[in-house]
Design an enzyme around this catalytic site. Structure first.
Site, mmCIF file in Angstrom:
data_model
loop_
_atom_site.group_PDB
_atom_site.id
_atom_site.type_symbol
_atom_site.label_atom_id
_atom_site.label_comp_id
_atom_site.label_asym_id
_atom_site.label_seq_id
_atom_site.Cartn_x
_atom_site.Cartn_y
_atom_site.Cartn_z
ATOM 1 N N GLY A 95 0.850 -1.205 0.000
ATOM 2 C CA GLY A 95 0.000 0.000 0.000
ATOM 3 C C GLY A 95 0.875 1.241 0.000
ATOM 4 O O GLY A 95 0.679 2.164 0.790
ATOM 5 N N ALA A 96 1.855 1.268 -0.936
ATOM 6 C CA ALA A 96 2.916 2.285 -0.896
ATOM 7 C C ALA A 96 2.602 3.554 -1.663
ATOM 8 O O ALA A 96 3.364 4.506 -1.609
ATOM 9 C CB ALA A 96 4.210 1.684 -1.463
ATOM 10 N N GLY A 123 -1.413 8.058 0.840
ATOM 11 C CA GLY A 123 -1.724 8.130 2.263
ATOM 12 C C GLY A 123 -0.558 7.767 3.164
ATOM 13 O O GLY A 123 0.583 8.191 2.946
ATOM 14 N N PHE A 124 -0.852 6.923 4.185
ATOM 15 C CA PHE A 124 0.158 6.576 5.189
ATOM 16 C C PHE A 124 1.297 5.732 4.612
ATOM 17 O O PHE A 124 2.449 5.873 5.016
ATOM 18 C CB PHE A 124 -0.497 5.816 6.348
ATOM 19 N N ILE A 178 -6.827 13.171 6.210
ATOM 20 C CA ILE A 178 -7.575 13.101 4.957
ATOM 21 C C ILE A 178 -6.775 12.296 3.940
ATOM 22 O O ILE A 178 -5.679 12.691 3.543
ATOM 23 C CB ILE A 178 -7.888 14.517 4.447
ATOM 24 N N ASP A 232 -2.480 -6.691 -7.518
ATOM 25 C CA ASP A 232 -3.375 -6.958 -6.387
ATOM 26 C C ASP A 232 -2.620 -7.622 -5.232
ATOM 27 O O ASP A 232 -2.213 -8.779 -5.340
ATOM 28 C CB ASP A 232 -4.517 -7.858 -6.865
ATOM 29 N N ALA A 233 -2.459 -6.897 -4.149
ATOM 30 C CA ALA A 233 -1.692 -7.400 -2.996
ATOM 31 C C ALA A 233 -2.360 -8.603 -2.334
ATOM 32 O O ALA A 233 -1.727 -9.306 -1.553
ATOM 33 C CB ALA A 233 -1.512 -6.292 -1.964
ATOM 34 N N TYR A 288 -16.887 4.559 14.140
ATOM 35 C CA TYR A 288 -15.610 3.872 13.901
ATOM 36 C C TYR A 288 -15.320 2.773 14.930
ATOM 37 O O TYR A 288 -15.535 1.605 14.670
ATOM 38 C CB TYR A 288 -14.451 4.892 13.845
HETATM 39 P P1 NAI Z 1 -5.002 5.126 1.062
HETATM 40 O O1 NAI Z 1 -6.233 4.835 0.273
HETATM 41 O O2 NAI Z 1 -4.388 6.456 0.921
HETATM 42 O O3 NAI Z 1 -3.871 4.025 0.696
HETATM 43 C C1 NAI Z 1 -4.200 2.689 0.457
HETATM 44 C C2 NAI Z 1 -3.077 2.001 -0.286
HETATM 45 O O4 NAI Z 1 -3.444 0.633 -0.479
HETATM 46 C C3 NAI Z 1 -2.790 2.557 -1.692
HETATM 47 O O5 NAI Z 1 -1.398 2.528 -1.912
HETATM 48 C C4 NAI Z 1 -3.475 1.554 -2.609
HETATM 49 O O6 NAI Z 1 -2.896 1.451 -3.917
HETATM 50 C C5 NAI Z 1 -3.240 0.276 -1.830
HETATM 51 N N1 NAI Z 1 -4.160 -0.797 -2.177
HETATM 52 C C6 NAI Z 1 -5.503 -0.864 -1.996
HETATM 53 N N2 NAI Z 1 -5.967 -2.044 -2.441
HETATM 54 C C7 NAI Z 1 -4.901 -2.744 -2.911
HETATM 55 C C8 NAI Z 1 -4.733 -4.020 -3.480
HETATM 56 N N3 NAI Z 1 -5.755 -4.853 -3.672
HETATM 57 N N4 NAI Z 1 -3.482 -4.396 -3.853
HETATM 58 C C9 NAI Z 1 -2.420 -3.570 -3.693
HETATM 59 N N5 NAI Z 1 -2.520 -2.356 -3.121
HETATM 60 C C10 NAI Z 1 -3.747 -1.946 -2.745
HETATM 61 O O7 NAI Z 1 -5.383 4.788 2.580
HETATM 62 P P2 NAI Z 1 -4.757 5.204 4.005
HETATM 63 O O8 NAI Z 1 -5.693 6.127 4.669
HETATM 64 O O9 NAI Z 1 -3.338 5.554 3.886
HETATM 65 O O10 NAI Z 1 -4.904 3.809 4.786
HETATM 66 C C11 NAI Z 1 -3.829 2.944 5.094
HETATM 67 C C12 NAI Z 1 -4.068 2.306 6.459
HETATM 68 O O11 NAI Z 1 -4.015 3.322 7.453
HETATM 69 C C13 NAI Z 1 -5.428 1.627 6.614
HETATM 70 O O12 NAI Z 1 -5.271 0.442 7.365
HETATM 71 C C14 NAI Z 1 -6.216 2.644 7.416
HETATM 72 O O13 NAI Z 1 -7.262 2.056 8.163
HETATM 73 C C15 NAI Z 1 -5.117 3.168 8.320
HETATM 74 N N6 NAI Z 1 -5.428 4.432 8.999
HETATM 75 C C16 NAI Z 1 -5.859 5.530 8.293
HETATM 76 C C17 NAI Z 1 -6.180 6.698 8.961
HETATM 77 C C18 NAI Z 1 -6.659 7.911 8.217
HETATM 78 O O14 NAI Z 1 -7.134 8.847 8.850
HETATM 79 N N7 NAI Z 1 -6.521 7.965 6.900
HETATM 80 C C19 NAI Z 1 -6.074 6.810 10.440
HETATM 81 C C20 NAI Z 1 -5.515 5.637 11.062
HETATM 82 C C21 NAI Z 1 -5.253 4.486 10.361
#
Ligand code: NAI
Ligand code: NA
Length: 400
Positions: free
Chosen positions: A48-49, A52-53, A276, A112-113, A237
């Site tokens: 998930g690089a 976001g995070f 966000i 697909d991871a 949540y």
């Molecule tokens: P995001 O949507 O920005 O990033 C998700 C990543 O996962 C992307 O790189 C995307 O390409 C990848 N991805 C999704 N499906 C995939 C698949 N099938 N195969 C390969 N890659 C795939 O999301 P975000 O917000 O960075 O979330 C990451 C984690 O952080 C999640 O577990 C979320 O619950 C957690 N988190 C997020 C917070 C927030 O406020 N955004 C707060 C605390 C935790």
């Protein structure tokens, strides 16, 4: 070709490559001057690089002091007749280019991871390009669906309350208004499926596969991300379907921690601040809280975006200058500490009780919210000339 922001509800349908490059550049320049990660890993796998995070973690690892070599996995779309390609597609490319310019290895795998095929590609790539060893695995996938390997059908997550309906307001980014949301409580099946998609099962399966392939370096760490929040976000949540999935993720961390002990390894969940991202704007009812939270944390000088959170997490928690990983009594890494501090939450409560569909723009940090959302897709940067045409050929030539 001129690329304009196209927003539908809470989804951005277009991305600006030059703006994505600028977003990467700004995050890198923050990390270069931040409190450095002095004890960081040599090689990391980020699942998930691309946004976001996960993206912020990758940038902080490479440019925040550790010069970590990274293998990034993500699911993104390149340019085609249908569109310009997703923001994450360009984030991967511009991150890799910047890392290579700095002499830091970076490899992108797009696929697909959840699939066995990408697991094999990761193992092959680690063996061919990373000495067959990885020191850190970050699990940062956010997805609404996961294929069931046994049947080929999809589990779908639902973002719903449990036990009783949820009523609140949500920001419609397209129309920039607050709309009423009512959600019925989740069924047992919906709870089960959400845990399947966003719980720890796939994370555990990845670690199991990597142990079997013997590609974990001695002392290898793994970390996944979670959210807990406060009384304002609990109904949608922590006490809802997502909270159940995160509880499963926390249990998985403990189980993996024991399993990894055989290679001197460690497994953690890091509980982060609400921010966000492409994923979080989908959570109904979270937006008024974010508007209030950003307003308060900025006023107090405590606000962090994804990159500041991840740099602090890595330099002060997972890889402190000396000593073991810093956790709370439940073995959770906490970087939601500033968000949850009593004075922040009190101020947020005060704002939320006053917030209405009429005054939310003034009371909350509407400009900051919108700008963060636009930035995710490469829009809203004052130093990018959005009237300058981009040649489609230039975009097609860019490879992950
Ligand atoms: P995001 O949507 O920005 O990033 C998700 C990543 O996962 C992307 O790189 C995307 O390409 C990848 N991805 C999704 N499906 C995939 C698949 N099938 N195969 C390969 N890659 C795939 O999301 P975000 O917000 O960075 O979330 C990451 C984690 O952080 C999640 O577990 C979320 O619950 C957690 N988190 C997020 C917070 C927030 O406020 N955004 C707060 C605390 C935790
Ligand atoms: Na440090």
């Amino acid at each position: 070709m001129i690329i304009k922001p196209m927003i539908q509800g809470v989804i951005a349908r277009s991305a600006h490559p030059h703006g994505c490059k600028e977003a990467i550049r700004r995050q890198i320049s923050y990390c270069r001057t931040a409190n450095p990660i002095s004890q960081g890993p040599k090689r990391a796998l980020i699942l998930g690089a691309s946004s976001g995070f996960g993206l912020a973690t990758r940038i902080a690892l490479a440019f925040g002091g550790a010069q970590t070599e990274t293998l990034g996995v993500s699911f993104e779309r390149g340019p085609s007749e249908k569109g310009t390609g997703s923001a994450g597609w360009y984030n991967n490319i511009y991150f890799r280019q910047a890392a290579e310019q700095a002499g830091i290895k970076a490899v992108n795998l797009v696929g697909d991871a959840f699939s066995p095929a990408i697991r094999q590609q990761v193992i092959d790539t680690l063996r061919a390009q990373f000495d067959g060893q990885v020191d850190l695995i970050v699990y940062s996938l956010a997805s609404g669906v996961r294929p069931d390997p046994a049947t080929g059908e999809f589990w779908r997550s639902s973002i719903k309350p449990i036990g009783k309906p949820y009523q609140g307001t949500t920001l419609d980014l397209e129309r920039q208004i607050l709309t009423e949301t009512i959600l019925p409580p989740a069924t047992e099946q919906e709870i089960h499926n959400t845990v399947k998609v966003m719980g720890g099962e796939d994370w555990a399966s990845w670690i199991e596969t990597l142990i079997q392939a013997d590609v974990l370096a001695p002392g290898c760490k793994t970390m996944a991300y979670s959210y807990i929040g406060s009384s304002h976000t609990n109904p949608i949540y922590h006490h809802g379907t997502l909270g159940r999935a995160k509880a499963h993720l926390h249990q998985t961390a403990d189980q993996l921690h024991q399993q990894l002990a055989t290679v001197g390894g460690e497994a953690y969940v890091a509980v982060c601040k609400a921010l966000i991202t492409k994923a979080s704007v989908f959570i109904p009812g979270l937006s008024p809280y974010l508007l209030a939270l950003f307003q308060v944390m900025k006023a107090k000088g405590l606000h962090e975006g994804c990159i500041e959170q991840m740099q602090r997490l890595l330099s002060h928690r997972l890889y402190p200058d000396s000593g073991p990983v810093i956790t709370d009594h439940q073995r959770l890494i906490r970087v939601d500490d500033w968000e949850l501090s009593e004075d922040v939450q009190q101020e947020v409560s005060r704002l939320l009780t006053q917030m209405t569909a009429k005054n939310f723009r003034e009371l909350g940090d509407m400009d900051g919210y919108l700008n963060d959302f636009l930035n995710l897709n490469g829009f809203g940067f004052d130093n990018i000339d959005y009237t300058r045409p981009i040649s489609p050929e230039e975009l097609v030539r860019l490879k992950p």
